[in-house]
Design an enzyme around this catalytic site. Structure first.
Site: not given
Ligand code: UT7
Length: 329
Positions: A113, A254, A284
């Site tokens: 990225c 990005h 993305n």
């Molecule tokens: O281009 C390269 C750069 N990449 C990035 O910049 C990505 C950076 N990271 C992010 O954008 C975020 O971390 C994500 C959007 C990927 C995830 O968001 P988050 O707020 O960090 O969620 P999380 O991974 O902490 O997950 C929170 C909860 C989890 O459940 P529990 O453990 O709290 O019960 C996940 O299992 O959300 C759950 N979860 C989902 N629920 C519904 C994870 N993915 C999903 C989903 N739908 N798609």
């Protein structure tokens, strides 16, 4: 030493649009979760067995060339920033052949990225030292091919696309690429990768061969990294140029997550009205996200002559960096 400026831009996305509702038919998620956590509503996905990143890269390049009626034969160098080539030896030479830029040297640049930022900086070096006059820089990725469509933590994020810019030599007074600041932290390379996994071992000569896996990402860690490191890179870059954040016309990051974009802007005290974002439509798109958003902002006449644009990329590597541009067209 001479100056370098962006002369024209072009972009291309595949026709197939996959919205969050469609994704929620494939994995346990919802439109509400995806929009709230990322800002993404839909993304484009490349289909067709014979289609690849080269098709999108060529289309974006031709559009940029057409805008300034430039012949492909006038291009001296092509840098294709991609992490999803259709040939591990590189795809830039296929772009060179397909657009008819027969006099150009062409190579791939792999930095996920951050690829577009690194490619612009690389192009500017070749121009400023007098080696080349016209450089075509393309950011293009088809991460849909490397996405595990059963993994809800990653498949909601990525989309396919391409953006191209023509960077041209100019007088020092018209210089549009004012400065840059680049970083890599290889210690954290496992936070976001498409790892190669060895499988069978050849018994006769002990060679291990395998294949690439799907995208692996520690979302929380990458999020924290982006929000903490990107503002610092921007701040250092602006400071080296004696430019205050108040003088910034546009912040173009990005397009990974709307929350990251707003958090970075907030840390720099840059007002949200100065943000360029089209993440909701494309997700993305990795190396394509910045040139795609730049092309769109130019098409809608947002960016004016002499505007200062701060551009930052971040992602796998981990790599991150900033290039400050003054619009000179
Ligand atoms: O281009 C390269 C750069 N990449 C990035 O910049 C990505 C950076 N990271 C992010 O954008 C975020 O971390 C994500 C959007 C990927 C995830 O968001 P988050 O707020 O960090 O969620 P999380 O991974 O902490 O997950 C929170 C909860 C989890 O459940 P529990 O453990 O709290 O019960 C996940 O299992 O959300 C759950 N979860 C989902 N629920 C519904 C994870 N993915 C999903 C989903 N739908 N798609």
């Amino acid at each position: 030493m001479q100056g370098a400026r962006i002369l024209a831009t072009g972009s291309a996305v595949p026709e197939l649009c996959v919205n969050n509702f469609k994704i929620s038919e494939m994995v346990e998620t919802s439109d509400d979760w995806i929009v709230t956590r990322t800002g993404i509503k839909e993304r484009r996905v490349l289909t067709g067995i014979d289609k690849s990143v080269v098709d999108l890269a060529c289309l974006a390049s031709i559009k940029a060339l057409d805008k300034v009626s430039m012949s492909p034969l006038d291009i001296d160098l092509i840098i294709l920033a991609t992490s999803s080539p259709n040939d591990l030896f590189g795809s830039a030479s296929q772009v060179q052949a397909q657009i008819g830029a027969n006099k150009a040297v062409a190579f791939d640049l792999t930095a996920a990225c951050s690829g577009f930022v690194l490619a612009v900086v690389t192009a500017a070096q070749f121009i400023e030292n007098g080696s080349y006059k016209n450089v075509l820089v393309i950011g293009a990725d088809v991460l849909s091919k490397w996405t595990n469509w059963l993994d809800r933590s990653t498949c909601i994020l990525f989309g396919d696309g391409a953006g191209a810019v023509i960077i041209q030599a100019c007088s020092k007074d018209d210089n549009g690429i004012l400065g840059f600041q680049l970083n890599t932290d290889g210690e954290k390379s496992d936070q976001l990768s498409i790892p190669y996994r060895n499988k069978a071992k050849n018994k006769t000569i002990s060679i291990c061969q395998g294949e690439f896996d799907f995208i692996q990402m520690n979302g929380r860690e990458v999020y924290k990294f982006a929000v903490s490191k990107v503002p610092l890179s921007i701040f250092k870059c602006l400071q080296s140029l004696c430019i205050s954040t108040e003088d910034v016309s546009w912040l173009l990051l990005h397009q990974a997550n709307e929350r990251i974009i707003h958090a970075v802007a907030e840390r720099l005290s840059i007002h949200s009205s100065k943000l360029i974002s089209n993440l909701h439509k494309y997700g993305n798109t990795s190396a394509a996200s910045i040139p795609l958003a730049l092309d769109e902002a130019l098409s809608s006449n947002k960016i004016k002559y002499n505007d200062l644009i701060v551009i930052s990329g971040f992602g796998a590597g981990l790599t991150w960096g900033t290039v400050v541009i003054q619009w000179k067209c």
